[in-house]
Design an enzyme around this catalytic site. Structure first.
Site, PDB file in Angstrom:
ATOM      1  N   THR A   1       0.901  -1.159   0.000  1.00 54.91           N
ATOM      2  CA  THR A   1       0.000   0.000   0.000  1.00 54.91           C
ATOM      3  C   THR A   1       0.933   1.201   0.000  1.00 54.91           C
ATOM      4  OG1 THR A   1      -0.091   0.183   2.403  1.00 54.91           O
ATOM      5  CG2 THR A   1      -1.765  -1.199   1.387  1.00 54.91           C
ATOM      6  N   HIS A   2       0.565   2.257  -0.711  1.00 56.68           N
ATOM      7  CA  HIS A   2       1.438   3.434  -0.873  1.00 56.68           C
ATOM      8  C   HIS A   2       2.789   3.054  -1.475  1.00 56.68           C
ATOM      9  CE1 HIS A   2      -1.385   5.382   2.000  1.00 56.68           C
ATOM     10  NE2 HIS A   2      -1.311   4.210   2.611  1.00 56.68           N
TER      11      HIS A   2
ATOM     12  N   SER B   1      18.855  -1.129 -26.344  1.00 58.67           N
ATOM     13  CA  SER B   1      18.854   0.274 -26.756  1.00 58.67           C
ATOM     14  C   SER B   1      19.541   0.392 -28.104  1.00 58.67           C
ATOM     15  CB  SER B   1      19.556   1.128 -25.716  1.00 58.67           C
ATOM     16  OG  SER B   1      18.727   1.273 -24.604  1.00 58.67           O
TER      17      SER B   1
ATOM     18  N   LYS C   1      21.470  -2.619 -21.432  1.00 56.05           N
ATOM     19  CA  LYS C   1      20.047  -2.412 -21.176  1.00 56.05           C
ATOM     20  C   LYS C   1      19.100  -3.393 -21.827  1.00 56.05           C
ATOM     21  CE  LYS C   1      18.145   1.261 -20.075  1.00 56.05           C
ATOM     22  NZ  LYS C   1      17.447   2.518 -20.355  1.00 56.05           N
TER      23      LYS C   1
ATOM     24  N   GLU D   1       5.532  -0.551 -21.391  1.00 53.99           N
ATOM     25  CA  GLU D   1       5.595   0.915 -21.436  1.00 53.99           C
ATOM     26  C   GLU D   1       4.661   1.462 -22.508  1.00 53.99           C
ATOM     27  OE1 GLU D   1       9.892   2.592 -20.346  1.00 53.99           O
ATOM     28  OE2 GLU D   1       9.992   0.972 -21.786  1.00 53.99           O
TER      29      GLU D   1
ATOM     30  N   TYR E   1     -29.240  14.732 -36.760  1.00 51.13           N
ATOM     31  CA  TYR E   1     -27.885  14.522 -37.275  1.00 51.13           C
ATOM     32  C   TYR E   1     -27.194  15.852 -37.561  1.00 51.13           C
ATOM     33  CZ  TYR E   1     -23.975  13.177 -40.242  1.00 51.13           C
ATOM     34  OH  TYR E   1     -22.718  13.014 -40.763  1.00 51.13           O
TER      35      TYR E   1
ATOM     36  N   GLN F   1     -19.571  12.991 -38.023  1.00 53.40           N
ATOM     37  CA  GLN F   1     -18.646  12.215 -38.858  1.00 53.40           C
ATOM     38  C   GLN F   1     -17.309  12.031 -38.131  1.00 53.40           C
ATOM     39  OE1 GLN F   1     -18.610  12.556 -43.227  1.00 53.40           O
ATOM     40  NE2 GLN F   1     -16.632  13.536 -42.991  1.00 53.40           N
TER      41      GLN F   1
HETATM   42  N1  ARG Z   1     -20.212  10.338 -43.792  1.00 53.51           N
HETATM   43  C1  ARG Z   1     -21.268  10.706 -42.964  1.00 53.51           C
HETATM   44  C2  ARG Z   1     -20.919  10.424 -41.500  1.00 53.51           C
HETATM   45  O1  ARG Z   1     -20.036   9.715 -41.258  1.00 53.51           O
HETATM   46  C3  ARG Z   1     -22.497   9.958 -43.321  1.00 53.51           C
HETATM   47  C4  ARG Z   1     -23.774  10.661 -43.030  1.00 53.51           C
HETATM   48  C5  ARG Z   1     -23.861  11.877 -43.840  1.00 53.51           C
HETATM   49  N2  ARG Z   1     -25.179  12.415 -43.883  1.00 53.51           N
HETATM   50  C6  ARG Z   1     -25.421  13.605 -44.441  1.00 53.51           C
HETATM   51  N3  ARG Z   1     -26.611  13.983 -44.494  1.00 53.51           N
HETATM   52  N4  ARG Z   1     -24.448  14.360 -44.916  1.00 53.51           N
HETATM   53  O2  ARG Z   1     -21.535  10.947 -40.606  1.00 53.51           O
END
Ligand code: ARG
Length: 471
Positions: A156-157, A278, A297, A304, A331, A336
């Site tokens: 611990t620690h 190395s 080494k 890592e 959307y 994207q």
């Molecule tokens: N390439 C777009 C994305 O990855 C697909 C959807 C695009 N839709 C649009 N109405 N431009 O989000």
């Protein structure tokens, strides 16, 4: 320049810079199989509900299957002007099957299409990642079983605290991986809801059979709100969050492996195959230590790097959260930006889990160094205090007495096991010969029989349960 499927309302050509800026094809082409799979289900459904004929649907499906083969074989040329994988495939479809190819996109938008594709893709990746986790768990169990008698200091620690079984320590990581596995299973549940049919945002005026598409593609059910369907990226964020927790575990483990393989600890030695020197430079047949001034080494580069890659996996999670944080429904093109973060997370955690198993299997464990590190550091002082408690002395008082004994030992350069009974009795009359056994390292470990404890008996019991869990 190829004309774009959406070019109808445009008079001027897209600026070359915008074309490149807008395009996602360089990275979303990896979705091609899933895009085609989704399109096939959509085409079949369109025929089923009578929006297109069976013949048209068959033609589309045949064309899509051909395109998949083309891409598989590396024969498909991806160009920026096709913007993304959805348009690239649709364009090629029309080239192959003629104008009927233009019917595929009926009652669909790229907005619900891309949500579907990512979900299909992520389902596969989650399954694969879960298998990789299981594999790593099996390795941990393997190494734990092979080294059951091996005792090391528990910390611990980062200060030596109490002796534990090395196997118990390894199995702590088994438990973490178990939770990781479950987290991905939970994420899968929310991925596995089918968004197609949401259209651009408002749903569809066509009599679509969304249940059919869901069944065809193995989804649990269709989504319940069209706006949410196209604007939801929670499942990507959830995935990246589960991945971040997973790699945090791998990073903690890596940190321990790095420490343990240092000269100061000397608990393990990573095999040559999983370490590097190395800067060796090959000159002719001979290996010479060209750039390196430190020929002695042996570096633990692998753990890592796992530790280092944790940074980008966390970064991807934050990038996604930040991208989504103020997007109005539904959307937005910002979304994207989800893909590169997601893909990089998938790739990174997969390679990290994969490389740890063989590294663990081939590392050498220096049992003697581990055991010797439990000595001389008063690791059984708590056991001595508990001994006094059993003789009726309140714990706080016992704690104080043992503290004094430790101070005496430090002053006189002695370990607990060096003390004579006479010396013990200076500090409390109740000590008798029994104390010698109590302060032995083995007794200490094996006294912790409680469920979840480090006693050999308890660890063996847990191993039995685990064997059932990972079958
Ligand atoms: N390439 C777009 C994305 O990855 C697909 C959807 C695009 N839709 C649009 N109405 N431009 O989000």
């Amino acid at each position: 320049m190829a004309s774009k499927p959406w070019s109808g309302r445009f008079i001027q050509k897209t600026d070359k810079l915008v074309e490149e800026f807008n395009a996602s094809i360089s990275f979303d082409k990896r979705l091609y199989r899933h895009d085609i799979m989704g399109s096939i289900a959509h085409a079949k459904m369109l025929a089923k509900v009578g929006v297109i004929t069976k013949k048209e649907s068959d033609k589309i499906v045949g064309g899509l299957k051909n395109i998949e083969k083309e891409i598989d074989a590396g024969k498909f040329v991806f160009t920026y002007d096709l913007e993304d994988i959805h348009m690239a495939i649709e364009k090629r479809l029309t080239e192959k099957v003629g104008s009927v190819g233009g019917k595929l996109h009926t009652a669909r938008s790229r907005n619900d299409q891309v949500a579907l594709d990512i979900k299909l893709y992520l389902r596969d990746e989650i399954k694969e990642i879960q298998n990789l986790i299981k594999n790593l768990q099996k390795t941990l169990v393997d190494v734990a079983k092979k080294n059951l008698g091996c005792i090391m200091p528990g910390y611990t620690h980062l200060q030596r605290a109490q002796p534990i079984l090395f196997s118990h320590h390894l199995l702590a990581y088994y438990e973490m991986m178990k939770r990781d596995y479950e987290r991905f299973a939970g994420c899968y549940k929310r991925v596995n809801v089918m968004p197609l049919g949401a259209g651009a945002l408002a749903g569809s005026p066509y009599p679509l059979d969304r249940d059919f598409v869901a069944r065809e593609l193995g989804f649990d059910k269709p989504t319940d709100n069209s706006l949410d369907s196209v604007s939801d990226r929670d499942f990507c964020i959830e995935f990246c969050s589960a991945a971040s927790i997973l790699i945090m575990h791998l990073s903690r483990f890596s940190e321990e492996l790095i420490l343990w393989s240092s000269h100061e600890f000397g608990f393990i030695e990573l095999s040559d195959a999983f370490s590097t020197g190395s800067s060796f430079i090959e000159i002719g047949d001979a290996y010479t230590t060209g750039a390196s001034i430190m020929p002695q080494k042996k570096n633990p580069d692998v753990p890592e790097l796992v530790r280092g890659k944790t940074g980008r996996v966390y970064g991807n999670l934050f990038s996604l959260l930040t991208t989504m944080k103020s997007l109005p429904l539904a959307y937005n093109k910002d979304m994207q930006e989800d893909k590169e973060a997601l893909f990089d997370t998938v790739d990174t955690i997969k390679e990290c889990i994969k490389i740890l198993s063989p590294m663990l299997q081939t590392m050498e464990i220096n049992k003697e160094r581990m055991f010797n590190a439990t000595k001389g550091g008063f690791l059984t002082a708590t056991d001595a205090a508990d001994y006094l408690v059993k003789k009726g002395i309140p714990f706080r008082e016992s704690h104080h007495i043992i503290g004094k004994i430790v101070a005496y030992c430090i002053k006189n350069r002695k370990a607990l096991e060096d003390l004579t009974l006479k010396e013990w009795k200076w500090f409390s009359k109740v000590f008798d010969e029994g104390i010698r056994k109590i302060i032995s390292i083995e007794t200490s470990v094996n006294s912790r029989k409680v469920k979840g404890g480090t006693a050999l008996e308890a660890v063996k019991k847990r191993l039995k349960e685990i064997e059932r869990e990972i079958r």
